[in-house]
Design a protein around this motif. Structure first.
Motif, mmCIF file in Angstrom:
data_model
loop_
_atom_site.group_PDB
_atom_site.id
_atom_site.type_symbol
_atom_site.label_atom_id
_atom_site.label_comp_id
_atom_site.label_asym_id
_atom_site.label_seq_id
_atom_site.Cartn_x
_atom_site.Cartn_y
_atom_site.Cartn_z
ATOM 1 N N LEU A 367 11.428 21.517 -27.330
ATOM 2 C CA LEU A 367 10.465 21.275 -26.244
ATOM 3 C C LEU A 367 10.967 20.087 -25.443
ATOM 4 C CD1 LEU A 367 7.094 21.587 -28.235
ATOM 5 C CD2 LEU A 367 8.483 23.392 -27.199
ATOM 6 N N GLU A 368 11.351 20.327 -24.205
ATOM 7 C CA GLU A 368 12.001 19.286 -23.410
ATOM 8 C C GLU A 368 11.203 18.842 -22.194
ATOM 9 O OE1 GLU A 368 16.697 20.280 -24.096
ATOM 10 O OE2 GLU A 368 15.561 21.656 -22.808
ATOM 11 N N GLN A 369 10.215 19.619 -21.776
ATOM 12 C CA GLN A 369 9.472 19.257 -20.567
ATOM 13 C C GLN A 369 8.400 18.228 -20.878
ATOM 14 O OE1 GLN A 369 7.929 22.515 -18.278
ATOM 15 N NE2 GLN A 369 7.035 21.193 -16.708
ATOM 16 N N ASN A 370 8.444 17.094 -20.199
ATOM 17 C CA ASN A 370 7.486 16.017 -20.387
ATOM 18 C C ASN A 370 6.332 16.186 -19.397
ATOM 19 O OD1 ASN A 370 6.265 13.307 -19.722
ATOM 20 N ND2 ASN A 370 7.603 12.666 -21.386
ATOM 21 N N TYR A 371 5.096 16.221 -19.908
ATOM 22 C CA TYR A 371 3.919 16.395 -19.056
ATOM 23 C C TYR A 371 3.171 15.073 -18.837
ATOM 24 C CZ TYR A 371 4.508 21.403 -19.750
ATOM 25 O OH TYR A 371 5.021 22.690 -19.769
ATOM 26 N N ARG A 372 3.613 14.004 -19.488
ATOM 27 C CA ARG A 372 2.841 12.763 -19.524
ATOM 28 C C ARG A 372 3.336 11.720 -18.528
ATOM 29 N NH1 ARG A 372 3.863 10.390 -24.928
ATOM 30 N NH2 ARG A 372 2.538 12.074 -25.657
ATOM 31 N N SER A 373 4.657 11.580 -18.395
ATOM 32 C CA SER A 373 5.218 10.422 -17.708
ATOM 33 C C SER A 373 5.812 10.772 -16.356
ATOM 34 C CB SER A 373 6.296 9.773 -18.587
ATOM 35 O OG SER A 373 5.785 9.474 -19.873
ATOM 36 N N SER A 374 6.071 9.724 -15.579
ATOM 37 C CA SER A 374 6.691 9.912 -14.268
ATOM 38 C C SER A 374 8.171 10.245 -14.430
ATOM 39 C CB SER A 374 6.545 8.636 -13.437
ATOM 40 O OG SER A 374 7.312 7.583 -14.013
ATOM 41 N N GLY A 375 8.763 10.775 -13.384
ATOM 42 C CA GLY A 375 10.177 11.133 -13.426
ATOM 43 C C GLY A 375 11.071 9.943 -13.705
ATOM 44 N N THR A 376 10.712 8.782 -13.147
ATOM 45 C CA THR A 376 11.514 7.577 -13.371
ATOM 46 C C THR A 376 11.499 7.168 -14.828
ATOM 47 O OG1 THR A 376 11.062 6.801 -11.127
ATOM 48 C CG2 THR A 376 11.780 5.153 -12.728
ATOM 49 N N LEU A 377 10.323 7.193 -15.463
ATOM 50 C CA LEU A 377 10.220 6.821 -16.871
ATOM 51 C C LEU A 377 10.979 7.798 -17.762
ATOM 52 C CD1 LEU A 377 6.521 5.651 -17.308
ATOM 53 C CD2 LEU A 377 8.585 4.278 -17.494
ATOM 54 N N VAL A 378 10.854 9.084 -17.485
ATOM 55 C CA VAL A 378 11.550 10.089 -18.292
ATOM 56 C C VAL A 378 13.059 9.902 -18.189
ATOM 57 C CG1 VAL A 378 12.023 12.554 -18.529
ATOM 58 C CG2 VAL A 378 9.679 11.767 -18.188
ATOM 59 N N ALA A 379 13.548 9.663 -16.969
ATOM 60 C CA ALA A 379 14.991 9.474 -16.779
ATOM 61 C C ALA A 379 15.479 8.204 -17.462
ATOM 62 C CB ALA A 379 15.309 9.424 -15.284
ATOM 63 N N ALA A 380 14.706 7.126 -17.365
ATOM 64 C CA ALA A 380 15.102 5.868 -17.993
ATOM 65 C C ALA A 380 15.135 6.000 -19.511
ATOM 66 C CB ALA A 380 14.145 4.757 -17.575
ATOM 67 N N ALA A 381 14.097 6.621 -20.074
ATOM 68 C CA ALA A 381 14.045 6.801 -21.524
ATOM 69 C C ALA A 381 15.187 7.701 -22.006
ATOM 70 C CB ALA A 381 12.696 7.388 -21.926
ATOM 71 N N ALA A 382 15.467 8.763 -21.262
ATOM 72 C CA ALA A 382 16.544 9.668 -21.634
ATOM 73 C C ALA A 382 17.896 8.965 -21.597
ATOM 74 C CB ALA A 382 16.554 10.883 -20.705
ATOM 75 N N ALA A 383 18.085 8.070 -20.617
ATOM 76 C CA ALA A 383 19.351 7.340 -20.519
ATOM 77 C C ALA A 383 19.546 6.405 -21.702
ATOM 78 C CB ALA A 383 19.384 6.547 -19.207
ATOM 79 N N VAL A 384 18.449 5.764 -22.146
ATOM 80 C CA VAL A 384 18.546 4.882 -23.307
ATOM 81 C C VAL A 384 18.819 5.700 -24.571
ATOM 82 C CG1 VAL A 384 17.271 3.266 -24.768
ATOM 83 C CG2 VAL A 384 17.068 3.115 -22.292
ATOM 84 N N ALA A 385 18.066 6.798 -24.750
ATOM 85 C CA ALA A 385 18.221 7.621 -25.960
ATOM 86 C C ALA A 385 19.604 8.252 -26.036
ATOM 87 C CB ALA A 385 17.147 8.708 -25.978
#
Length: 522
Positions: A367-385
């Motif tokens: 399950l990869e689609q995030n329904y909770r956060s903004s695009g910026t937060l998702v991209a930032a978190a993904a870059a860290v992970a």
């Protein structure tokens, strides 16, 4: 209409009697029993395929009637709910119930809803609610799952389901079956966090005394042994090693090995078990007591585990004993990017790989689609992970808007950090944000104390999410006294109670001191 889980062998017998002689063979009963276990969606799909099949008329007519009866007997709520899921969520929720399933659920991907739909699917397939076990790690998560299940399957059915933490499940297993172990008893005491700190502190004092008494420990001769750790650090290291299945004799650090031996000896004297021991003993019960293993496997025929990335080797061992690889009716939901219990032996990505090794037939859904956060937060978190090379591969994305940019502020001191936070809070409030919508997160209690002092100095009102009620020192004292009344041999509980009962507020001590002085003068 009858509930789907009340269907019995009588239904199969009725179908067998109606079956035309031309299709009766040795495999017909097994085929009909298989139909009883299938979901409404599976029956609808089979009926659709049957309409296009090139089979004899009697065969088609019989199976059409069987499938139609089954479809009418099952609730249609799942299909309507399933339509609200995305493709991957639906695939996870409606996967075959008689096979293992691993769901890699990224942050904000709706995993709790998928778990609820999965339970709904299992129930709609004819499994009794009491046979479904949902496991998680915290009471808060347990409550959240129970509330979601209540909303999806109703209060009556939700009450029949077993929703528990690993530790509460292990506790119930030990209370019910531990007496069957050699030297075991169900009348054991739970060793709490406060008691653990006291035991480790005493052990460290004994270690330092013993070390100082050695000729080689004098300052003139020097010592190759490192200094003994403080109690908190020693306890964390001990519990981490125990959770990963370690033993005292396998520890290289002399101080920790000494503390571990003393800790275990004191637990045996008091017939006590800590949270790690609960899971270890529960696994030992299931492994070595055939009657317990049979009852538990029959009682919990379908198991779901939330936050699977936080399992440690002992919990994984208990799960594998409760749910054998064949047929492997177990669903694990987790995300190694969100592993937060490594200090308690959690394995993160290794836990997910261990699941696939224990259940090689497991289907894997991401399950990869995030329904909770903004695009910026998702991209930032993904870059860290993405910097974690050992993580399970997944690509987080969202259809939400970009949102505000993430601000990264580097401060030169703790004071500078607190001042920046206070200024930010004030500017947000001035812009119309209510205080209740602002949260301040920190990693260490020391940072929290300094942050609170800064907010008080700036007259900014706040509240804190402190330790839960049961960890309060005075509550621990009362519980310790009650434990001592039940188990007079438990001197640790008695000491804990006496320490609290002996305490007097500073104001009372001052008042008593003044009165005493006045009496002496008179």
């Amino acid at each position: 209409p009858p509930s789907p889980w009340t269907m019995s062998n009588a239904v199969v017998e009725g179908w067998l009697q109606r079956a035309p002689p031309s299709i009766r063979d040795a495999s017909l009963r097994a085929q009909l029993e298989h139909v009883v276990t299938q979901s409404r969606e599976a029956c609808v799909d089979a009926l659709r395929k049957l309409e296009n099949a090139q089979e004899e008329l009697a065969f088609c007519a019989f199976w059409q009637s069987v499938l139609q009866e089954r479809i009418e007997a099952l609730p249609s709520e799942l299909s309507s709910y399933a339509r609200s899921l995305n493709e991957q969520q639906r695939r996870a929720a409606l996967a075959p119930i008689d096979a293992p399933l691993l769901v890699l659920a990224g942050a904000g991907s709706g995993k709790t809803g998928v778990m609820a739909a999965r339970v709904q699917h299992i129930l709609a397939s004819g499994v009794p609610p009491a046979s479904v076990l949902a496991l998680t790690f915290t009471r808060a998560a347990e409550t959240a799952i129970r509330e979601r299940l209540t909303a999806s399957v109703g209060v009556r059915v939700a009450k029949a389901l077993r929703v528990a933490t690993f530790h509460s499940l292990a506790l119930s297993i030990c209370r019910e079956f531990a007496a069957a172990l050699e030297g075991g008893t169900a009348d054991f005491a739970l060793v709490t966090g406060a008691q653990q700190v006291r035991l480790v502190t005493r052990a460290l004092v004994e270690y330092r005394i013993a070390r100082a008494a050695r000729p080689s420990s004098s300052s003139s001769s020097g010592s190759s042994s490192p200094d003994a750790p403080d109690a908190s650090r020693a306890l964390r290291a001990l519990l981490h090693a125990k959770a990963r299945g370690g033993r005292a004799e396998g520890v290289a650090d002399e101080a920790l090995r000494f503390v571990w031996d003393k800790y275990d000896a004191w637990q045996r004297e008091r017939n006590g078990l800590d949270m790690v021991d609960l899971v270890r003993v529960a696994a030992e019960v299931v492994r070595t007591v055939p009657a317990a293993r049979g009852q538990l496997r029959q009682r919990h025929s379908h198991i779901l585990v939330d936050e699977f990335q936080d399992t440690n080797p002992l919990q994984m061992a208990l799960l594998a004993l409760l749910a054998p690889a064949e047929p492997g009716r177990v669903t694990a939901v987790g995300d190694d990017d969100q592993c937060i219990y490594a200090f308690q032996g959690a394995q993160g990505a290794a836990a997910l790989r261990a699941f696939l090794a224990a259940f090689p037939r497991a289907e894997r859904v991401t399950l990869e689609q995030n329904y909770r956060s903004s695009g910026t937060l998702v991209a930032a978190a993904a870059a860290v992970a993405a910097c974690n090379r050992r993580r399970c591969a997944k690509r987080a994305f969202t259809s939400n808007g970009a949102g505000e940019k993430v601000q990264l502020v580097e401060c030169t001191s703790v004071r500078g950090e607190t001042e920046h936070v206070v200024r930010t809070v004030r500017s947000l409030v001035a812009a119309g944000s209510p205080l209740a919508s602002i949260a301040i997160l920190y990693r260490k209690q020391r940072c929290g104390a300094e942050m609170q002092a800064a907010l008080l100095a700036a007259s900014v009102p706040f509240n804190t999410r402190r330790s839960n009620f049961w960890r309060s020192r005075h509550v621990q004292g009362v519980v310790g006294l009650l434990a001592f009344l039940l188990r007079p041999h438990d001197d640790a509980a008695f000491v804990a109670a006496i320490e609290v009962l002996h305490e007097t507020p500073p104001s009372s001590r001052a008042s008593a001191s003044t009165s005493a002085s006045a009496s002496t003068s008179a």
